[in-house]
Design a protein around this motif. Sequence first.
Motif, mmCIF file in Angstrom:
data_model
loop_
_atom_site.group_PDB
_atom_site.id
_atom_site.type_symbol
_atom_site.label_atom_id
_atom_site.label_comp_id
_atom_site.label_asym_id
_atom_site.label_seq_id
_atom_site.Cartn_x
_atom_site.Cartn_y
_atom_site.Cartn_z
ATOM 1 N N ALA A 209 16.123 -20.423 0.013
ATOM 2 C CA ALA A 209 15.821 -20.002 1.385
ATOM 3 C C ALA A 209 16.906 -20.533 2.313
ATOM 4 C CB ALA A 209 14.440 -20.522 1.787
ATOM 5 N N GLU A 210 18.083 -19.935 2.223
ATOM 6 C CA GLU A 210 19.238 -20.392 3.003
ATOM 7 C C GLU A 210 19.098 -19.895 4.439
ATOM 8 O OE1 GLU A 210 21.443 -22.244 1.597
ATOM 9 O OE2 GLU A 210 21.579 -21.709 -0.532
ATOM 10 N N PRO A 211 18.940 -20.798 5.390
ATOM 11 C CA PRO A 211 18.802 -20.331 6.770
ATOM 12 C C PRO A 211 20.160 -20.027 7.399
ATOM 13 C CG PRO A 211 18.522 -22.705 6.674
ATOM 14 C CD PRO A 211 18.864 -22.254 5.279
ATOM 15 N N SER A 212 21.230 -20.421 6.717
ATOM 16 C CA SER A 212 22.539 -20.290 7.359
ATOM 17 C C SER A 212 23.129 -18.910 7.134
ATOM 18 C CB SER A 212 23.488 -21.344 6.784
ATOM 19 O OG SER A 212 23.511 -21.228 5.380
ATOM 20 N N LYS A 213 23.877 -18.463 8.133
ATOM 21 C CA LYS A 213 24.550 -17.170 8.003
ATOM 22 C C LYS A 213 26.001 -17.434 7.615
ATOM 23 C CE LYS A 213 21.843 -15.674 11.848
ATOM 24 N NZ LYS A 213 21.944 -15.497 13.289
ATOM 25 N N THR A 214 26.228 -17.692 6.352
ATOM 26 C CA THR A 214 27.610 -17.931 5.934
ATOM 27 C C THR A 214 28.068 -16.748 5.094
ATOM 28 O OG1 THR A 214 27.193 -18.903 3.768
ATOM 29 C CG2 THR A 214 26.977 -20.361 5.655
ATOM 30 N N LEU A 218 23.532 -16.313 -0.381
ATOM 31 C CA LEU A 218 22.507 -15.276 -0.470
ATOM 32 C C LEU A 218 21.179 -15.993 -0.681
ATOM 33 C CD1 LEU A 218 24.376 -13.037 -3.056
ATOM 34 C CD2 LEU A 218 23.929 -12.404 -0.666
ATOM 35 N N THR A 219 20.085 -15.310 -0.449
ATOM 36 C CA THR A 219 18.797 -15.934 -0.768
ATOM 37 C C THR A 219 18.400 -15.648 -2.219
ATOM 38 O OG1 THR A 219 17.720 -13.995 0.159
ATOM 39 C CG2 THR A 219 17.892 -15.931 1.586
ATOM 40 N N ILE A 418 30.141 -12.488 0.607
ATOM 41 C CA ILE A 418 29.426 -12.458 -0.667
ATOM 42 C C ILE A 418 28.489 -11.238 -0.753
ATOM 43 C CG2 ILE A 418 27.453 -13.864 0.101
ATOM 44 C CD1 ILE A 418 27.658 -15.306 -2.641
ATOM 45 N N LYS A 419 28.144 -10.684 0.409
ATOM 46 C CA LYS A 419 27.183 -9.569 0.413
ATOM 47 C C LYS A 419 27.700 -8.357 -0.348
ATOM 48 C CE LYS A 419 26.093 -10.461 4.961
ATOM 49 N NZ LYS A 419 25.683 -10.018 6.276
ATOM 50 N N ARG A 426 20.444 -9.936 -0.441
ATOM 51 C CA ARG A 426 19.284 -10.515 0.241
ATOM 52 C C ARG A 426 19.743 -11.739 1.017
ATOM 53 N NH1 ARG A 426 17.572 -6.084 -0.218
ATOM 54 N NH2 ARG A 426 16.005 -5.422 -1.710
ATOM 55 N N THR A 427 19.466 -11.717 2.324
ATOM 56 C CA THR A 427 19.813 -12.860 3.163
ATOM 57 C C THR A 427 18.624 -13.126 4.078
ATOM 58 O OG1 THR A 427 20.698 -11.449 4.906
ATOM 59 C CG2 THR A 427 22.253 -12.179 3.218
ATOM 60 N N MET A 428 18.767 -14.140 4.944
ATOM 61 C CA MET A 428 17.662 -14.436 5.856
ATOM 62 C C MET A 428 17.301 -13.195 6.668
ATOM 63 S SD MET A 428 17.337 -17.576 8.440
ATOM 64 C CE MET A 428 18.105 -17.017 9.927
#
Length: 433
Positions: A209-214, A218-219, A418-419, A426-428
């Motif tokens: 559950a990565e809250p960061s937008k890097t 990915l989640t 990475i997207k 899948r991201t936040m």
Amino acid sequence: MATNYISIQDAINQASKTVSIHGWVHRERGSNKLKFVTLRDSSNLIQCVFDRAVFEKRWDEIDKLQVEASLRITGEIKKDERALTGYEIQVKDFEVIGKSENFPIAKDLSIEFLADNRHLWLRSRKMTAILKIRSTVFGAIDEFFRQNGFYEYHSPIFQAVQCEGGSDLFSVNYFDQKDVFLSQSWQLYAEPAIFSLEKIYTIAPSFRAEPSKTSRHLTEYWHAEMEVAWCEFKDIQDCGEKLLKHVVKKVLEKNKEELKILERDISKLEPIVKKPFVRMTYTEALKILKDKCKMPVEWGKDLRTIEEEKLTMLYDVPIICTNYPKKVKAFYMMEDPQNPDTVQGCDFLAPEGHGEIIGGSQREHDLEKIKNRLRAQGENPKHYEFYLDTRRYGSVPHGGFGLGVERVVKWICGLESIKDAIPFPRTMERYKP
Ligand code: ATP
Ligand code: MG
């Protein structure tokens, strides 16, 4: 698969005579007399020419062909320097299999729009090239481990423990149970299995559950992990280096065309196969950061993305950075006997600023030390009884690592984010489509 139909690449390879191919309309343009359709299949593109003189009665059907319609075509193939891939097919017969509506993706659309239409964007040349390289990477990882005597082994995805820190766990609604999470790593369930199989690997999804937008989190990501019994810390580093060399070598062998489509500078990848990786300790890394990058970091702080980036810019091969301070690394990493403030853990940092692609370590095999480290991180050792049993019955020196497959694809393809290294990221902020 329909017989008699060959791939566009095979048609190009045989270069002259009548061929039957099938695919989708990539581009179309034309006049009153001629229609040029670039047909696309998974192998390549080719220009197909429809002549009105041949198809007077069916001209309406040809004229209405839209981008992404699917077709079967039979025709004469010949060399044509002007065509995109150097060949052209003069169409003799055709069948429209699936018409296409107005395809929403044209040129220069926003990143958000492309993400909303990811299911359609997968057809693009860029995504097709990346997905082919991704497939090579998965195959090469598998091949490497199997060639080196590892067994493929699987751990559960529903887990009741954490191993990479509790902050990025996804809890699951598991009937009426609390404290059930999606796997962050296979590790705690892999270590018990080295007592039967000794050398094991997996490629499976991990969830964080990565809250960061890097550009590198990915989640849900694919995690290639290995664990071996009877090893020393150096063996883990050597194995990671050999694995990455094997993966890059395979991509260079199989995906020259795709790397070209992505405009990837191959000279940046060649040293990975040829040259030894750079190895340094965390403490040495701090000195280099201070002396060469004018970036002082206080001993004991984990390296931040920006610091990793600057460090990797100095070399053309990955850095294997070892001996991080104990307090910034996971509880299972082995205390270094020479320097007990640090652990025998290593991060592999990819060049050109791509940063961490592998995290690994020798595992602590002293039962009391592990319990103390768990307590220090606010965990109750009671919940880890099954895991602690690995240290009670014939504990042996062992270790392993985890490689983020999308991070490796991002690096090899030279992607910004990475997207693009996974079909449906899948991201936040995004879990659709
Ligand atoms: P980072 O510091 O970049 O968050 P980490 O230290 O949390 O990484 P590990 O727990 O060591 O990473 O996981 C092993 C490997 O899994 C990493 O080296 C990386 O390649 C990959 N990885 C970790 N988190 C992610 C993520 N959120 N998305 C994609 N890959 C990841
Ligand atoms: Mg992390």
